[in-house]
Design a protein around this motif. Structure first.
Motif, PDB file in Angstrom:
ATOM      1  N   GLN A  55       0.832  -1.202   0.000  1.00 24.90           N
ATOM      2  CA  GLN A  55       0.000   0.000   0.000  1.00 24.90           C
ATOM      3  C   GLN A  55       0.870   1.256   0.000  1.00 24.90           C
ATOM      4  O   GLN A  55       0.613   2.212  -0.734  1.00 24.90           O
ATOM      5  CB  GLN A  55      -0.913   0.005   1.222  1.00 24.90           C
ATOM      6  CG  GLN A  55      -1.756   1.279   1.356  1.00 24.90           C
ATOM      7  CD  GLN A  55      -2.431   1.387   2.715  1.00 24.90           C
ATOM      8  OE1 GLN A  55      -2.393   0.448   3.508  1.00 24.90           O
ATOM      9  NE2 GLN A  55      -3.033   2.525   2.972  1.00 24.90           N
ATOM     10  N   TYR A  56       1.896   1.250   0.817  1.00 17.16           N
ATOM     11  CA  TYR A  56       2.781   2.418   0.917  1.00 17.16           C
ATOM     12  C   TYR A  56       3.492   2.679  -0.402  1.00 17.16           C
ATOM     13  O   TYR A  56       3.619   3.825  -0.841  1.00 17.16           O
ATOM     14  CB  TYR A  56       3.799   2.196   2.028  1.00 17.16           C
ATOM     15  CG  TYR A  56       4.768   3.351   2.196  1.00 17.16           C
ATOM     16  CD1 TYR A  56       4.450   4.426   3.018  1.00 17.16           C
ATOM     17  CD2 TYR A  56       5.983   3.367   1.525  1.00 17.16           C
ATOM     18  CE1 TYR A  56       5.334   5.489   3.168  1.00 17.16           C
ATOM     19  CE2 TYR A  56       6.868   4.424   1.661  1.00 17.16           C
ATOM     20  CZ  TYR A  56       6.538   5.480   2.490  1.00 17.16           C
ATOM     21  OH  TYR A  56       7.411   6.532   2.625  1.00 17.16           O
ATOM     22  N   ALA A  57       3.976   1.617  -1.049  1.00 15.56           N
ATOM     23  CA  ALA A  57       4.673   1.775  -2.328  1.00 15.56           C
ATOM     24  C   ALA A  57       3.774   2.422  -3.367  1.00 15.56           C
ATOM     25  O   ALA A  57       4.196   3.296  -4.131  1.00 15.56           O
ATOM     26  CB  ALA A  57       5.173   0.418  -2.824  1.00 15.56           C
ATOM     27  N   SER A  58       2.523   1.987  -3.407  1.00 20.39           N
ATOM     28  CA  SER A  58       1.565   2.564  -4.357  1.00 20.39           C
ATOM     29  C   SER A  58       1.304   4.037  -4.046  1.00 20.39           C
ATOM     30  O   SER A  58       1.288   4.887  -4.955  1.00 20.39           O
ATOM     31  CB  SER A  58       0.260   1.773  -4.306  1.00 20.39           C
ATOM     32  OG  SER A  58      -0.719   2.346  -5.148  1.00 20.39           O
ATOM     33  N   LYS A  62       2.232   7.549  -6.293  1.00 21.07           N
ATOM     34  CA  LYS A  62       1.188   8.508  -6.669  1.00 21.07           C
ATOM     35  C   LYS A  62       1.490   9.913  -6.174  1.00 21.07           C
ATOM     36  O   LYS A  62       1.048  10.895  -6.776  1.00 21.07           O
ATOM     37  CB  LYS A  62      -0.160   8.047  -6.097  1.00 21.07           C
ATOM     38  CG  LYS A  62      -0.710   6.781  -6.722  1.00 21.07           C
ATOM     39  CD  LYS A  62      -1.980   6.338  -6.013  1.00 21.07           C
ATOM     40  CE  LYS A  62      -2.503   5.026  -6.562  1.00 21.07           C
ATOM     41  NZ  LYS A  62      -3.694   4.540  -5.817  1.00 21.07           N
ATOM     42  N   GLN A  63       2.229  10.034  -5.090  1.00 15.27           N
ATOM     43  CA  GLN A  63       2.467  11.342  -4.498  1.00 15.27           C
ATOM     44  C   GLN A  63       3.774  11.993  -4.949  1.00 15.27           C
ATOM     45  O   GLN A  63       4.155  13.043  -4.440  1.00 15.27           O
ATOM     46  CB  GLN A  63       2.435  11.230  -2.971  1.00 15.27           C
ATOM     47  CG  GLN A  63       1.055  10.869  -2.441  1.00 15.27           C
ATOM     48  CD  GLN A  63       0.929  11.074  -0.951  1.00 15.27           C
ATOM     49  OE1 GLN A  63       1.636  11.871  -0.359  1.00 15.27           O
ATOM     50  NE2 GLN A  63       0.011  10.354  -0.335  1.00 15.27           N
ATOM     51  N   ALA A 174      10.306  15.218  -6.679  1.00 13.47           N
ATOM     52  CA  ALA A 174      10.155  15.402  -5.244  1.00 13.47           C
ATOM     53  C   ALA A 174       8.992  14.539  -4.792  1.00 13.47           C
ATOM     54  O   ALA A 174       8.347  13.867  -5.594  1.00 13.47           O
ATOM     55  CB  ALA A 174       9.910  16.874  -4.917  1.00 13.47           C
ATOM     56  N   ARG A 175       8.693  14.566  -3.517  1.00 15.11           N
ATOM     57  CA  ARG A 175       7.552  13.807  -3.029  1.00 15.11           C
ATOM     58  C   ARG A 175       6.853  14.569  -1.930  1.00 15.11           C
ATOM     59  O   ARG A 175       7.480  15.286  -1.149  1.00 15.11           O
ATOM     60  CB  ARG A 175       7.956  12.422  -2.531  1.00 15.11           C
ATOM     61  CG  ARG A 175       8.873  12.416  -1.335  1.00 15.11           C
ATOM     62  CD  ARG A 175       9.302  10.993  -0.998  1.00 15.11           C
ATOM     63  NE  ARG A 175      10.151  10.929   0.177  1.00 15.11           N
ATOM     64  CZ  ARG A 175       9.703  10.791   1.411  1.00 15.11           C
ATOM     65  NH1 ARG A 175       8.402  10.704   1.626  1.00 15.11           N
ATOM     66  NH2 ARG A 175      10.525  10.739   2.432  1.00 15.11           N
ATOM     67  N   SER A 176       5.556  14.404  -1.879  1.00 17.09           N
ATOM     68  CA  SER A 176       4.776  15.012  -0.814  1.00 17.09           C
ATOM     69  C   SER A 176       5.130  14.334   0.498  1.00 17.09           C
ATOM     70  O   SER A 176       5.457  13.148   0.539  1.00 17.09           O
ATOM     71  CB  SER A 176       3.281  14.849  -1.082  1.00 17.09           C
ATOM     72  OG  SER A 176       2.936  15.421  -2.328  1.00 17.09           O
ATOM     73  N   LYS A 177       5.055  15.078   1.574  1.00 14.86           N
ATOM     74  CA  LYS A 177       5.296  14.488   2.883  1.00 14.86           C
ATOM     75  C   LYS A 177       4.134  13.581   3.237  1.00 14.86           C
ATOM     76  O   LYS A 177       2.983  13.994   3.222  1.00 14.86           O
ATOM     77  CB  LYS A 177       5.447  15.574   3.945  1.00 14.86           C
ATOM     78  CG  LYS A 177       5.773  15.001   5.318  1.00 14.86           C
ATOM     79  CD  LYS A 177       5.965  16.103   6.343  1.00 14.86           C
ATOM     80  CE  LYS A 177       6.270  15.511   7.718  1.00 14.86           C
ATOM     81  NZ  LYS A 177       6.447  16.567   8.740  1.00 14.86           N
TER      82      LYS A 177
END
Length: 202
Positions: A55-58, A62-63, A174-177
């Motif tokens: 779930q976290y990887a997905s 996406k973020q 980058a990635r959202s927190k």
């Protein structure tokens, strides 16, 4: 704002895992500690951690945020290539993260801290039941620490993206927190007493 991921709902064995119904277990019997640790560790790994990791990887993919996507001159359809680049990087990050999954260390050390084994590698079932609440709490902390340490390291590695297409000049990723919260609803699937019973010495 990062999306809140309810990981603990799948992650941790609750107190009930250790203290619910105890009457079926003969308290004077001995338990093979290595077998018990294997059963408990496997439960955490395959029924809790692995689904959460997927779930976290997905969610991580996406973020991702993409900035300054520079396409090489002469590309016929830059918007399509940009979309393909984003999709490829998302897939790359997700697969890279999943491929880095490691096995959870054994819970044996936590168990024997409360119930030291004999020279034959056994512990009394009565000891496990007597310290059930403390064992439950400490195993939760052990798995949570392992999870947080692992997730931080592997997220950083997975999101280190190199150029994936010859027509791509550069891209900033980058990635959202992501707020990984750890509430504590009960695990309804199993009880610790079940594992004690399975690990009893014949």
């Amino acid at each position: 704002m990062g999306r809140k991921i309810d990981t603990f709902a799948m992650l941790f064995l609750p107190l009930l895992l250790f203290i619910a119904p105890v009457f079926a277990i003969p308290i004077h019997n001995d338990v093979q500690v290595d077998r018990l640790a294997q059963l408990v560790t496997t439960h955490y790994q395959y029924e809790h951690l692995d689904p959460i990791i997927a779930q976290y990887a997905s969610e991580l993919a996406k973020q991702l945020e993409f900035h300054d996507i520079q396409i090489a001159p002469g590309v016929e359809d830059p918007p399509t290539l940009r979309a393909q680049v984003i999709q490829a990087i998302q897939s790359h990050v997700e697969n890279r993260f999943l491929s880095s999954v490691e096995s959870l260390p054994s819970t044996r050390d936590t168990i024997v801290k409360w119930c030291p084994p004999t020279e034959h590698g056994t512990v009394p079932a009565s000891c496990l039941l007597r310290h059930a609440e403390a064992l439950s709490s400490e195993l939760d902390q052990f798995v949570e620490t392992q999870w947080k340490t692992w997730i931080a390291e592997k997220t950083e590695q997975a999101t280190t993206v190199e150029k994936l297409n010859d027509n791509l000049v550069s891209v900033t990723v980058a990635r959202s927190k992501m707020d990984i919260s750890l509430p504590s609803p009960p695990c309804e699937s199993h009880f610790f007493t079940r594992y004690i019973d399975l690990a009893l010495v014949d």
